[in-house]
Design a protein around this motif. Structure first.
Motif, PDB file in Angstrom:
ATOM      1  N   UNK A 205       0.838  -1.200   0.000  1.00 33.82           N
ATOM      2  CA  UNK A 205       0.000   0.000   0.000  1.00 33.82           C
ATOM      3  C   UNK A 205       0.870   1.246   0.000  1.00 33.82           C
ATOM      4  N   UNK A 206       1.862   1.236   0.881  1.00 33.68           N
ATOM      5  CA  UNK A 206       2.739   2.402   0.989  1.00 33.68           C
ATOM      6  C   UNK A 206       3.469   2.637  -0.329  1.00 33.68           C
ATOM      7  N   UNK A 207       3.921   1.538  -0.962  1.00 32.29           N
ATOM      8  CA  UNK A 207       4.619   1.660  -2.238  1.00 32.29           C
ATOM      9  C   UNK A 207       3.681   2.211  -3.306  1.00 32.29           C
ATOM     10  N   UNK A 208       2.453   1.695  -3.323  1.00 36.21           N
ATOM     11  CA  UNK A 208       1.470   2.179  -4.294  1.00 36.21           C
ATOM     12  C   UNK A 208       1.269   3.682  -4.141  1.00 36.21           C
ATOM     13  N   UNK A 209       1.098   4.105  -2.877  1.00 41.48           N
ATOM     14  CA  UNK A 209       0.883   5.536  -2.640  1.00 41.48           C
ATOM     15  C   UNK A 209       2.072   6.370  -3.111  1.00 41.48           C
ATOM     16  N   UNK A 210       3.277   5.783  -2.983  1.00 38.23           N
ATOM     17  CA  UNK A 210       4.470   6.522  -3.380  1.00 38.23           C
ATOM     18  C   UNK A 210       4.759   6.367  -4.876  1.00 38.23           C
ATOM     19  N   UNK A 211       3.921   5.631  -5.571  1.00 43.30           N
ATOM     20  CA  UNK A 211       4.125   5.452  -7.008  1.00 43.30           C
ATOM     21  C   UNK A 211       5.204   4.444  -7.367  1.00 43.30           C
ATOM     22  N   UNK A 212       5.512   3.571  -6.445  1.00 44.25           N
ATOM     23  CA  UNK A 212       6.487   2.512  -6.752  1.00 44.25           C
ATOM     24  C   UNK A 212       5.712   1.227  -7.009  1.00 44.25           C
TER      25      UNK A 212
ATOM     26  N   UNK B  96      -5.839  -7.278  -5.062  1.00 43.40           N
ATOM     27  CA  UNK B  96      -6.511  -6.261  -5.856  1.00 43.40           C
ATOM     28  C   UNK B  96      -7.089  -5.210  -4.944  1.00 43.40           C
ATOM     29  N   UNK B  97      -7.104  -3.998  -5.429  1.00 44.33           N
ATOM     30  CA  UNK B  97      -7.655  -2.883  -4.644  1.00 44.33           C
ATOM     31  C   UNK B  97      -9.058  -3.211  -4.164  1.00 44.33           C
ATOM     32  N   UNK B  98      -9.327  -2.892  -2.908  1.00 40.10           N
ATOM     33  CA  UNK B  98     -10.673  -3.080  -2.380  1.00 40.10           C
ATOM     34  C   UNK B  98     -10.896  -4.456  -1.781  1.00 40.10           C
ATOM     35  N   UNK B  99      -9.931  -5.361  -1.926  1.00 38.05           N
ATOM     36  CA  UNK B  99     -10.072  -6.703  -1.347  1.00 38.05           C
ATOM     37  C   UNK B  99      -9.014  -6.909  -0.273  1.00 38.05           C
TER      38      UNK B  99
ATOM     39  N   UNK C  36     -17.560 -12.363  -1.770  1.00 40.07           N
ATOM     40  CA  UNK C  36     -17.866 -12.322  -0.341  1.00 40.07           C
ATOM     41  C   UNK C  36     -18.019 -10.869   0.134  1.00 40.07           C
ATOM     42  N   UNK C  37     -17.016 -10.056  -0.139  1.00 36.53           N
ATOM     43  CA  UNK C  37     -17.027  -8.725   0.475  1.00 36.53           C
ATOM     44  C   UNK C  37     -17.766  -7.679  -0.365  1.00 36.53           C
ATOM     45  N   UNK C  38     -17.697  -7.772  -1.684  1.00 39.79           N
ATOM     46  CA  UNK C  38     -18.332  -6.734  -2.495  1.00 39.79           C
ATOM     47  C   UNK C  38     -19.779  -7.102  -2.846  1.00 39.79           C
ATOM     48  N   UNK C  39     -20.008  -8.411  -3.135  1.00 35.30           N
ATOM     49  CA  UNK C  39     -21.364  -8.806  -3.528  1.00 35.30           C
ATOM     50  C   UNK C  39     -22.170  -9.382  -2.358  1.00 35.30           C
ATOM     51  N   UNK C  40     -21.467  -9.789  -1.299  1.00 36.18           N
ATOM     52  CA  UNK C  40     -22.148 -10.432  -0.181  1.00 36.18           C
ATOM     53  C   UNK C  40     -22.828 -11.732  -0.570  1.00 36.18           C
ATOM     54  N   UNK C  41     -22.222 -12.480  -1.489  1.00 36.49           N
ATOM     55  CA  UNK C  41     -22.897 -13.661  -2.024  1.00 36.49           C
ATOM     56  C   UNK C  41     -22.216 -15.005  -1.731  1.00 36.49           C
ATOM     57  N   UNK C  42     -20.915 -14.980  -1.510  1.00 41.52           N
ATOM     58  CA  UNK C  42     -20.187 -16.245  -1.314  1.00 41.52           C
ATOM     59  C   UNK C  42     -20.420 -17.254  -2.435  1.00 41.52           C
ATOM     60  N   UNK C  43     -20.283 -16.778  -3.658  1.00 38.39           N
ATOM     61  CA  UNK C  43     -20.494 -17.678  -4.795  1.00 38.39           C
ATOM     62  C   UNK C  43     -19.375 -18.685  -4.952  1.00 38.39           C
TER      63      UNK C  43
END
Lengths: 185, 242, 613
Positions: free
Chosen positions: B24-31, B39-42, B159-166
């Motif tokens: 995360x820190x690297x992403x924020x710093x553009x590395x 993946x973002x958000x998971x 699970x987290x975005x759809x709440x479905x556990x498919x």
């Protein structure tokens, strides 16, 4: 002295050879650098002498492919696997996915000549002329059969990719391609 | 936690708020740190191991390792790059990844990461050529698990975005795979609009939306336009392995 | 079973564990035993009842080896296929089982009576070859005894009545009633000695405050007996310091390392001592709940252990205000595993206790901070808890004076393989391998595998090395092989074990081990050359460096260790490639099938061409 170059298409579609022709007018530069030996480009059926470099298209799906590849290994110093099929089997290798059944080769042939909904084959015969080379139990890529020195990925590799790779090899430069020229598809 | 911490990635100083992972820190710093299962958000899960970095002689997954003040992180070194290459190659050899016939080619993260790492074409290991099932039962969605790399992004997204556990992991070892929550996909409430079915969620061509194959022409596909890692401070290295 | 009845049974099974998803493992055991398998519709029903998805249940059923998603036979035969069993006639035993039952390994007989499976490490390496039939252990199998067993089973004799002989010690007690032998060959000062005074250590502890208990524990120098050797006192201290309302003590009785069986003997002979150690730990870290994670292979010991816990509850050694110490409450439940080696890893074990797939967790946080149910948890080995009880009975300095500088105390060694006296040896740390071999009456020993599959493989030149953390660290497994045994076969068998037991979470361990085995087999078949050895070393390094947990960090050890100590074995198998051809490509084999289908010979590769039609 000019280097000697041979090319061959094993279990391939000749797409890589077509792509090779995309070097366009640079073929004139190429003939300054190399002498073609056995190759579909000049239709030489046999090696006339020992070669420096060979471009191999396609993997091995029958005994003739294997013999040809072994012959190339024996007659050439450097073997370059060109394209997906030579490197990892490509499309023909899809038949290996049914390799896990009990009678995989028969299953493959039945599917191709009888079972598929899209086949019209009233006699239900599977081609078996004595002149046809025998199929291998599965499709092998070139590295599984002989030692391969270099590989150029792509389906097919672009004319540019082939050109730069070949020139680097002929001139003995480091084999380094810019990343835009490396594509698997 | 408002405290800021400072640490270095390959000598470049990164200033960040405390409590972030190295990635995360690297992403924020553009590395850019290459990755596949994250993946973002998971929630990160640290399973693909492509994002490994070295700190204090130890190799850790940067997606799960917290950044700490004063760390010296080795990211783009020859040693780490070689490990990453080998790990990516393993994924190719484990499944059936035939780029020329795959709908995901050009928008496939596995392929894009290989390009980023300068992998010519994976032939190092033996191809396992598995014969895994294809689930075409659903009207709009097709699962070709021969291409699955077990990143679990669909599992977490569902699970987290759809709440479905498919989806969920089943089996273990080399037979570990993603299973669906029912006899087959048609027996679940999977919809083509689910986050789990989005084109970006599956990094390879395992989850395919039917009638959507090859929608972008070669040259205009996601990673044709913007190869992975090129948005970062560090531009893609020209060097390749051989 | 008809559907209505089945649904009722499943419902009752879930209710028995309060429909708690944290007890999914127990629920599945109930159903597996009752129905013989857990099929799709049942998974669905269980999921609905306990509030998880069907695929979550399927995830567990397909993760644990003792669960099955198809219906198994009423009688399940699980034959151990470790390398030791292989060297002691496993092939013949498999053949006899197959013949008598009419099924191959992995199959269920058509009448649904028998299932026959192969399984790794059932903890009977000293009595190999051995099999589990349902819960009952059948050690020292011979073709004759197998025939007899199957004949009786077919006649309808209940499994537990088939073999009426009893082993030594508590094996003969009514609650165990097993023909397993303890095979205790050497009793050391600490654990197996007769001088143990029960509950003295616990009583002394309760007069100290917890901080003092932890200090003594640290001063004793005790290190974990599971193999990793983490200082136990430090572990306790970290758990005590972590802020939380509740803390947990878990006893790891999931010894799965190949060739180890010491916990089997300890659970049989020293269970009260172990529970006392757990109680001391609970007092030290401030825990009120404990779990004994018992591996499924030792399910036959469960009634025995339950009885010991019950007796301790009756005598106020467990329960409320233990031994009159106001406010000190502690009780223990037994969690039965379901056949997964990886559950010996502490965070995977905790997952398993919570009713999840036994996959190691992301660290940090460590279990001592966030373990079972997110609360601080210590996980210690059976042997470690036994030592703890002794330390507080006899004093930490008594204990630390045994063994070597950095390895205090004794070690229980499980000796199996090519020696006369296989069994348990409790020896002070620092004992040389050669001395152990002499005690075990091993002659003509060529290879000793110390520490199971993830340990070290040594040859004669290293037999003077010592068993201790400074030199040869071990979980206690010592497999002895004579000069007739094939090093590569041993390595191959270990790799197969790791492939089967990898949880599959991370790429290098899931895939890398498969590639390691492929290359070892290439070496065995004489198709490898020098570059393959570099490949093996490089791949091993990759797996060790990038894997997520101890399994991947250890799985290439058999390869590296054999390459280091037995280079000549490898060298003798190598062949340099001929004219750039790959040796493993065999054109004759590749054409076999084609010849059969086409009914003709090869024009190219067969010497003379005849049309055979």
């Amino acid at each position: 002295m000019k280097k000697r170059l041979a090319t061959v298409s094993l279990a391939g579609c000749f797409g890589c050879h077509m792509s090779f022709l995309d070097i366009d007018e640079r073929i004139l530069d190429l003939v300054q650098l190399v002498e073609f030996d056995k190759s579909p480009f000049n239709d030489f059926k046999k090696f006339t002498q020992h070669c420096d470099i060979a471009l191999i298209e396609g993997g091995c799906c029958n005994e003739e492919n294997v013999r040809t590849l072994q012959e190339f290994r024996a007659n050439c110093d450097i073997l370059v696997a060109v394209g997906q099929c030579a490197i990892m089997g490509g499309l023909p290798v899809m038949r290996n996915a049914i390799m896990h059944s009990n009678d995989p080769l028969r299953e493959c042939l039945e599917e191709a000549y009888n079972d598929s909904d899209y086949v019209y084959n009233p006699t239900n015969e599977i081609p078996n002329d004595p002149a046809l080379p025998l199929l291998l139990d599965k499709v092998y890529n070139c590295t599984e059969v002989v030692k391969i020195d270099y590989q150029i990925p792509g389906c097919p590799p672009s004319g540019d990719t082939l050109w730069y790779a070949l020139v680097a090899l002929l001139k003995g430069n480091p084999y380094e391609l810019p990343s835009e020229l490396i594509k698997y598809d | 936690m408002n405290a800021t911490i400072k640490f270095r990635i390959d000598g470049t100083q990164v200033v960040t708020k405390a409590g972030l992972t190295i990635m995360k820190a690297a992403d924020n710093a553009g590395i850019y740190i290459p990755r596949l299962c994250d993946e973002k958000g998971l929630e990160p899960q640290g399973s693909c191991r492509i994002c490994i970095v070295k700190i204090g002689g130890q190799i850790v997954a940067s997606c799960t390792q917290p950044a700490e003040d004063g760390l010296e992180v080795e990211n783009d070194t020859p040693e780490i790059r070689n490990y990453r290459r080998d790990l990516v190659k393993m994924l190719y050899h484990e499944g059936n990844h035939l780029c020329p016939i795959c709908e995901a080619s050009g928008r496939c993260e596995l392929q894009a990461v290989s390009y980023y790492l300068g992998i010519f074409q994976p032939t190092k290991y033996p191809y396992l050529q598995p014969d895994r099932p294809v689930d075409a039962s659903h009207r709009d969605i097709l699962l070709n698990t021969n291409r699955c790399i077990r990143c679990g992004r669909c599992i977490r997204a569902s699970k987290t975005l759809d709440g479905k556990n498919l989806f969920g992991y089943i089996g273990r070892g080399i037979h570990k795979q993603v299973g669906v929550n029912g006899e087959n996909l048609a027996n679940t409430d999977a919809k083509v609009g689910d986050a789990a079915m989005a084109l970006e969620t599956c990094p390879v061509g395992c989850i395919i939306q039917k009638r959507q194959g090859f929608f972008a022409p070669i040259g205009k596909r996601r990673f044709d336009l913007k190869p992975l890692g090129t948005n970062s401070v560090k531009q893609q290295k020209g060097g390749s392995e051989q | 079973m008809e559907e209505k009845k089945r649904r009722l049974f499943v419902k009752q099974s879930c209710e028995k564990f309060k429909n708690s998803r944290f007890r999914l493992l127990d629920i599945l055991w109930e159903i597996q035993n009752g129905l013989g398998g857990i099929e799709g519709p049942v998974m669905e029903q269980v999921g609905k009842l306990i509030g998880v998805s069907r695929v979550h249940v399927e995830g567990l059923v397909t993760f644990y080896a003792f669960f099955s998603d198809r219906i198994l036979g009423k009688i399940i035969i699980r034959l151990c296929d470790d390398i030791v069993d292989q060297f002691f006639g496993l092939d013949k035993i498999i053949e006899v089982f197959s013949e008598e039952l009419g099924i191959k390994p992995g199959q269920t007989s058509l009448d649904g009576r028998f299932s026959f499976e192969l399984t790794p490490s059932i903890g009977m390496s000293d009595q190999a070859p051995a099999a589990l039939i349902n819960d009952v252990v059948f050690p020292k199998l011979t073709p004759g005894s197998v025939k007899k067993i199957i004949r009786q089973l077919k006649e309808g004799v209940p499994v537990f009545k088939v073999d009426d002989t009893c082993g030594d010690g508590n094996n003969a007690s009514a609650l165990i009633h097993s023909s397993v032998m303890n095979n205790i060959r050497h009793t050391g000062k600490v654990i197996l000695s007769d001088s143990f005074l029960p509950e003295k250590g616990l009583e002394r502890c309760l007069n100290l405050n917890p901080a003092e208990v932890i200090k003594e524990m640290k001063d004793s120098g005790l290190r974990g007996g599971g193999g990793a050797g983490f200082p136990s006192g430090l572990k306790w201290e970290l758990a005590r310091k972590a802020e939380a309302e509740k803390r947990h003590v878990i006893c790891n009785a999931d010894e799965g390392e190949l060739g180890t069986f010491k916990d089997r003997v300890l659970l049989t002979e020293r269970a009260p001592m172990m529970v006392e150690g757990m109680t001391i730990a609970a007092y030290a870290i401030g825990s009120s709940e404990g779990i004994i994670y018992l591996r499924a292979e030792y399910a036959y010991l469960r009634p025995w252990l339950e009885n010991i816990l019950e007796k301790r509850r009756d005598t106020n050694l467990l329960g409320k205000d233990i031994l009159g110490k106001t406010g000190f409450h502690f009780d223990i439940r037994i969690q039965l595993g379901a056949g997964a080696y990886i559950c010996g890893e502490e965070s995977a074990l905790i997952c398993s206790c919570e009713g999840l797939r036994g996959e190691p967790r992301i660290r940090p946080p460590f279990p001592v901070e966030k373990g079972y149910m997110g609360q601080p948890t210590i996980v210690n080995n059976v042997e470690t808890f036994c030592c703890a009880a002794r330390i507080f009975e006899k004093g930490f300095d008594w204990f630390s004076n045994i063994g070597t500088d950095k390895s205090a105390g004794t070690k229980l060694l499980s000796v199996s393989g090519d020696c006369k006296k296989t069994g348990i040896y409790e020896l002070a740390y620092g004992t040389a391998v050669a001395d152990l071999l002499e005690m075990a009456e091993a002659h003509d020993t060529a290879i000793v595998q110390i520490g199971g599959a993830s340990g070290e493989m040594i040859g004669r030149i290293d037999f003077n090395r010592k068993i201790c953390f400074e030199d040869l660290a071990t979980s206690g497994s010592v497999m002895v092989f004579n000069s007739q045994r094939n090093v590569l076969k041993i390595v191959d068998s270990f790799l197969k074990f790791f492939i089967d037991e990898s949880c599959g979470y991370c790429t290098p361990c899931r895939v890398g081990n498969v590639f390691l085995r492929e290359r070892i087999q290439k070496v065995m078949h004489g198709d490898a050359n020098h570059s393959d050895l570099d490949y093996l070393r490089q791949l091993s390094n990759l797996i060790i460096k990038t894997s997520r947990c101890g399994l991947g960090n250890a799985s290439p050890k058999p390869v590296l260790s054999s390459l280091e100590h037995f280079p000549i074995v490898y060298a003798s198998h190598l062949h340099e490639p001929r004219e750039g051809l790959q040796r493993q490509f065999n054109i004759q084999k590749a054409l076999e099938e084609s010849r059969r289908i086409a009914k003709r010979r090869s024009m190219i590769y067969d010497p003379v061409y005849y049309d055979t039609n």
